[in-house]
Design a protein around this motif. Structure first.
Motif, short mmCIF file in Angstrom:
data_model
loop_
_atom_site.label_atom_id
_atom_site.label_comp_id
_atom_site.label_asym_id
_atom_site.label_seq_id
_atom_site.Cartn_x
_atom_site.Cartn_y
_atom_site.Cartn_z
N TRP A 1 1.89 -5.59 -11.40
CA TRP A 1 0.45 -5.71 -11.65
C TRP A 1 -0.30 -4.60 -10.92
N LEU A 2 0.05 -4.36 -9.67
CA LEU A 2 -0.61 -3.31 -8.89
C LEU A 2 -0.31 -1.93 -9.48
N TYR A 3 0.95 -1.70 -9.90
CA TYR A 3 1.28 -0.43 -10.54
C TYR A 3 0.50 -0.25 -11.84
N GLY A 4 0.27 -1.33 -12.56
CA GLY A 4 -0.53 -1.26 -13.78
C GLY A 4 -1.95 -0.82 -13.50
N ILE A 5 -2.55 -1.40 -12.46
CA ILE A 5 -3.90 -0.99 -12.08
C ILE A 5 -3.91 0.47 -11.68
N ALA A 6 -2.93 0.87 -10.86
CA ALA A 6 -2.85 2.27 -10.43
C ALA A 6 -2.66 3.20 -11.63
N SER A 7 -1.83 2.80 -12.57
CA SER A 7 -1.60 3.65 -13.76
C SER A 7 -2.87 3.81 -14.58
N ASN A 8 -3.66 2.75 -14.69
CA ASN A 8 -4.93 2.86 -15.41
C ASN A 8 -5.88 3.81 -14.69
N TYR B 1 3.28 6.49 -5.05
CA TYR B 1 3.31 6.72 -6.50
C TYR B 1 2.09 7.53 -6.94
N ALA B 2 0.92 7.13 -6.49
CA ALA B 2 -0.31 7.83 -6.88
C ALA B 2 -0.31 9.27 -6.36
N GLU B 3 0.17 9.46 -5.14
CA GLU B 3 0.21 10.81 -4.57
C GLU B 3 1.16 11.71 -5.34
N ARG B 4 2.30 11.18 -5.73
CA ARG B 4 3.25 11.99 -6.51
C ARG B 4 2.67 12.37 -7.86
N ARG B 5 1.85 11.50 -8.42
CA ARG B 5 1.24 11.77 -9.73
C ARG B 5 0.07 12.74 -9.63
N TYR C 1 0.83 -1.21 0.00
CA TYR C 1 0.00 0.00 0.00
C TYR C 1 0.86 1.26 0.00
N THR C 2 1.87 1.31 0.83
CA THR C 2 2.69 2.52 0.95
C THR C 2 3.33 2.88 -0.39
N GLN C 3 3.83 1.88 -1.11
CA GLN C 3 4.46 2.16 -2.40
C GLN C 3 3.44 2.64 -3.43
N ILE C 4 2.30 1.97 -3.51
CA ILE C 4 1.27 2.37 -4.48
C ILE C 4 0.74 3.75 -4.13
#
Length: 187
Positions: free
Chosen positions: A78-85, A40-44, A34-37
């Motif tokens: 896989w999780l980063y892919g979902i987050a990117s979408n 990443y999402a917060e920075r974006r 969770y912390t990594q995802i």
């Protein structure tokens, strides 16, 4: 008699496969990543949208866990892919954030004074130019660049996360880096 590994010691694929029968086991992936995802999402997208995207990433992953390819031991791409979408849905907000940052030169999403001071002086001087350059990079190229730069994925992992071939990911990364370097006046 063989025993299943405890969830905290199990690989991602094992946890996901176990969660098909015991859904509560999926919580281990949430705790692990969770912390990594979220970071990443917060920075974006900034804090509030980052919170939403991180939470939604794990909801979607949980719903789609039975479709996960368990031959892939590491679920993070896989999780980063979902987050990117999910971030793609918020792309306009992201571009607006970069443009505003480029105009102001301020670190809009820094949490407190310590966060603002922690950055290197050189990076602070180029932050506005970097934000402006990021806003001009195509969204597809920017996704690969930021997965590599901020999420620290390899170009191959970023390709997997985005559902594109590794060669395409490398091309997009090269193109994005070239545009950023040109915008910053670097070789």
């Amino acid at each position: 008699m063989t025993r299943a590994l405890p969830t905290q010691d199990a690989g991602d694929a094992v946890i996901i496969e176990q969660s098909w029968r015991e859904p509560e086991r999926f919580a281990a992936l949430f705790d692990r990543y969770y912390t990594q995802i979220h970071g990443y999402a917060e920075r974006r997208l900034g804090r509030s949208l980052g919170d939403d995207v991180a939470a939604e990433t794990f909801l979607i992953a949980f719903d789609k866990r039975t479709h996960y390819d368990v031959s892939r031991a590491d679920a993070l791409p896989w999780l980063y892919g979902i987050a990117s979408n999910l971030i793609a849905r918020h792309r306009r907000a992201e571009v607006r954030q970069y443009r505003a940052l480029a105009r102001t030169g301020a670190a809009e999403f820094a949490e407190d004074h310590a966060d603002r001071v922690a950055g290197e002086l050189d990076a602070a001087a180029r932050k506005g130019r970097l934000a402006a350059a990021l806003a001009k990079v195509s969204s597809r190229d920017r996704d690969v660049l930021l997965l590599v730069a901020w999420a620290e994925l390899t170009s191959e992992e970023a390709g997997r996360a985005l559902g594109i071939p590794a060669g395409t990911a490398r091309s997009r990364l090269h193109r994005a880096r070239r545009k950023i370097q040109t915008a910053l006046g670097e070789d």
